[in-house]
Design a protein around this motif. Structure first.
Motif, short mmCIF file in Angstrom:
data_model
loop_
_atom_site.label_atom_id
_atom_site.label_comp_id
_atom_site.label_asym_id
_atom_site.label_seq_id
_atom_site.Cartn_x
_atom_site.Cartn_y
_atom_site.Cartn_z
N GLY B 16 5.11 2.39 2.56
CA GLY B 16 5.59 2.39 1.18
C GLY B 16 4.97 3.53 0.39
N TRP B 20 6.92 6.72 -1.04
CA TRP B 20 6.95 7.01 -2.47
C TRP B 20 6.61 8.47 -2.73
CZ3 TRP B 20 2.41 7.36 -5.86
CH2 TRP B 20 2.77 7.53 -7.20
N GLY B 155 11.56 -0.49 -0.91
CA GLY B 155 10.83 -1.76 -0.97
C GLY B 155 11.64 -2.88 -0.36
N GLU B 158 11.71 -2.68 3.35
CA GLU B 158 10.44 -3.08 3.98
C GLU B 158 10.26 -4.59 3.95
OE1 GLU B 158 7.02 -1.04 2.73
OE2 GLU B 158 7.58 0.68 3.97
N LEU B 159 10.63 -5.21 2.81
CA LEU B 159 10.52 -6.67 2.71
C LEU B 159 11.37 -7.32 3.78
CD1 LEU B 159 10.42 -7.66 -1.06
CD2 LEU B 159 8.75 -8.15 0.74
#
Lengths: 54, 472
Positions: B16, B20, B155, B158-159
């Motif tokens: 993450g 970013w 995000g 990834e979750l």
């Protein structure tokens, strides 16, 4: 049974040099004198001597 | 479960942060290119008019290309020699000392309370000695908006991935442990009180994943069943051995009661009672010795440096009267020097005593028993030799079993425990017992090989060696 080492130290003491067969000599003399009266000295090889009374 | 997800979560967090940073770089670069275009479009239109003043014919497209849906404000500024040519007077200026003519630089600043991105270029204009500074700036709404959108997408991704990993792990473990659960129920079903089954598990019904623990468990069950069987046999044999002298005691007590002490039968009964009591006493002593040898278990614990020659000589001296009473000549052969072994003095003494006891009891009348102690290459040897009937080769292993006695007529009474005790004690001391035939005639030669004393095993061993080494 009385170990040989103890006999040597008690009979001869610490200072006197002891011949290897000195104790055997004494035991042989003792045997001769005692045997007619009955008690017998037995040799336990490697351990010491045993006085046997019958 | 949580422990397994933790590394995955850490990996997701690292991804993450990396993602970013990458998104930020890409977005900035893309937007900076637009700013550059705008700066170039303005710089191309710089001229010097007839009054020798710098002028710019601002093309609408120069700023139009920056318009966006995010309603960013656009500012521009053209200055020559510190004087404003056109645009916003108070727009922050880059560090001019680092600025190279013809190259566009980018910097972040705050203008009218909003964060802005500034692109600046120094441009030489024909007819003027100094370069002209061209600046174009925009607020960062569009940049941040795109950044946030991409970040949110990352995000979410990834979750989703984390959830998938968690679900797969949970399913995998559950599925993988299923065979063990079945095995557990199978074992549970065996422990019915009063009827515990030690039968091996049926391996054909065990799934392949659980085969290794099941095989190990079967081996354990087998050993357990053997040792339980051995304890049962021992208890049965021990109680049988006790019952015989007890029966003799009761029988002869009955004779005493009926006949009285002052009869020939009564006196004989008293003698037999005495003998039976002695047998019982000896048996009990042996059972206690055996239990003591068993309870220690592992070899090597509580070992100390023991002088085998001294211990053996002491035991022999103790047994001389017993040997003479049996009409046996007893001899001891050992070196003058100590023979250090790694053992325990009491247990070593018991080994010598049991072997010597056997040698005296089973010797021929008028025979000789010789005890020898000698240092060996590694450790030391104890030999006990008798002139009895010996032990046939077929029985040389079985005589070590508890209560086993060679079927023989007219031999001395015994419990069959002596050699079992020797074996148990030797095992505990890490010593090795073997039975041989005596050379040059019938008779048994028992040889025990003891472990040698380690020179600096313990401070106690050191002092003991020191005492022995002192001249007397």
């Amino acid at each position: 049974v009385v170990p040989k080492e103890r006999l040597i130290s008690e009979v001869f003491g610490f200072d006197e040099p002891v011949a290897p067969n000195a104790l055997e000599l004494y035991v042989a003399r003792l045997r001769k004198k005692l045997e007619p009266m009955g008690p017998q000295i037995r040799t336990i090889r490697g351990i010491g001597y045993l006085l046997e009374t019958r | 479960m949580l422990n397994m997800l933790l590394p995955a979560a850490a990996l997701a967090a690292a991804l993450g942060v990396g993602g970013w940073l990458m998104i930020r770089n890409v977005v900035e670069a893309a937007h900076d290119r637009l700013l550059d275009g705008s700066v170039l479009a303005i710089a191309e239109r710089l001229t010097v008019d007839e009054d020798n003043e710098v002028t710019v014919d601002l093309p609408p497209v120069a700023l139009g290309m920056l318009e966006s849906q995010a309603h960013d404000s656009i500012y521009y500024n053209v200055t020559y020699d510190g004087a404003l040519v056109t645009g916003y007077q108070d727009l922050p200026q880059p560090d001019l000392t680092r600025q190279v003519a013809g190259e566009t630089t980018h910097s972040d600043a705050v203008y009218r309370g909003n964060p802005i991105r500034v692109a600046a270029q120094l441009r030489r204009v024909f007819g003027k000695p100094d370069p002209v500074l061209v600046e174009v700036a925009e607020t960062t709404n569009a940049r941040r908006a795109i950044e946030y959108r991409m970040l949110a997408a990352l995000g979410l991704l990834e979750l989703g991935l984390l959830g998938l990993v968690g679900w797969l792990t949970w399913r995998g473990i559950g599925h993988g442990l299923q065979p063990l659960g079945a095995l557990g129920r199978e074992i549970d079903a065996r422990s019915v009180p009063g009827a515990i089954s030690l039968k091996p598990i049926d391996l054909s019904a065990v799934p392949r994943e659980a085969l290794a623990p099941a095989v190990a468990l079967n081996a354990l069950l087998e050993r357990l069943e053997q040792s339980i069987g051995a304890v049962r046999r021992f208890t049965a044999d021990a109680s049988h051995q006790m019952r015989t002298p007890l029966t003799i005691l009761r029988t002869h007590l009955g004779i005493l009661q009926r006949r009285g002490i002052d009869t020939p039968e009564g006196r004989a009964a008293l003698d037999d009672i005495d003998g039976a009591a002695k047998r019982l006493e000896r048996l009990l002593a042996q059972l206690i010795a055996l239990a003591r040898a068993d309870e220690g278990g592992s070899a090597g614990d509580e070992t100390e440096t023991v002088d085998l020659a001294r211990v053996a000589a002491a035991v022999v001296a103790e047994r001389v009267p017993q040997a003479l009473a049996a009409g046996t000549d007893i001899q001891f052969e050992g070196p003058e020097k100590p023979v250090p072994i790694a053992a325990n003095e009491v247990l070593t003494g018991e080994i010598v005593a049991n072997l010597l006891d056997n040698a005296i009891r089973y010797n021929r009348p008028g025979g000789t028993v010789i005890i020898r102690v000698a240092g060996a290459e590694i450790g030391a040897r104890l030999e006990v030799e008798d002139e009895g009937p010996g032990i046939p080769a077929s029985d040389k292993t079985r005589v070590f079993e508890r209560f086993y006695r060679i079927p023989r007529k007219g031999g001395p009474e015994g419990s069959g425990l002596g050699l079992a005790i020797v074996r148990a004690l030797s095992d505990r001391l890490g010593a090795d017992v073997r039975l041989h035939d005596r050379k040059g005639g019938t008779g048994l030669l028992a040889v025990v090989h003891f472990r040698g004393a380690v020179a600096k095993a313990s401070p106690r061993a050191d002092t003991e060696v020191g005492v022995i080494g002192r001249p007397v």
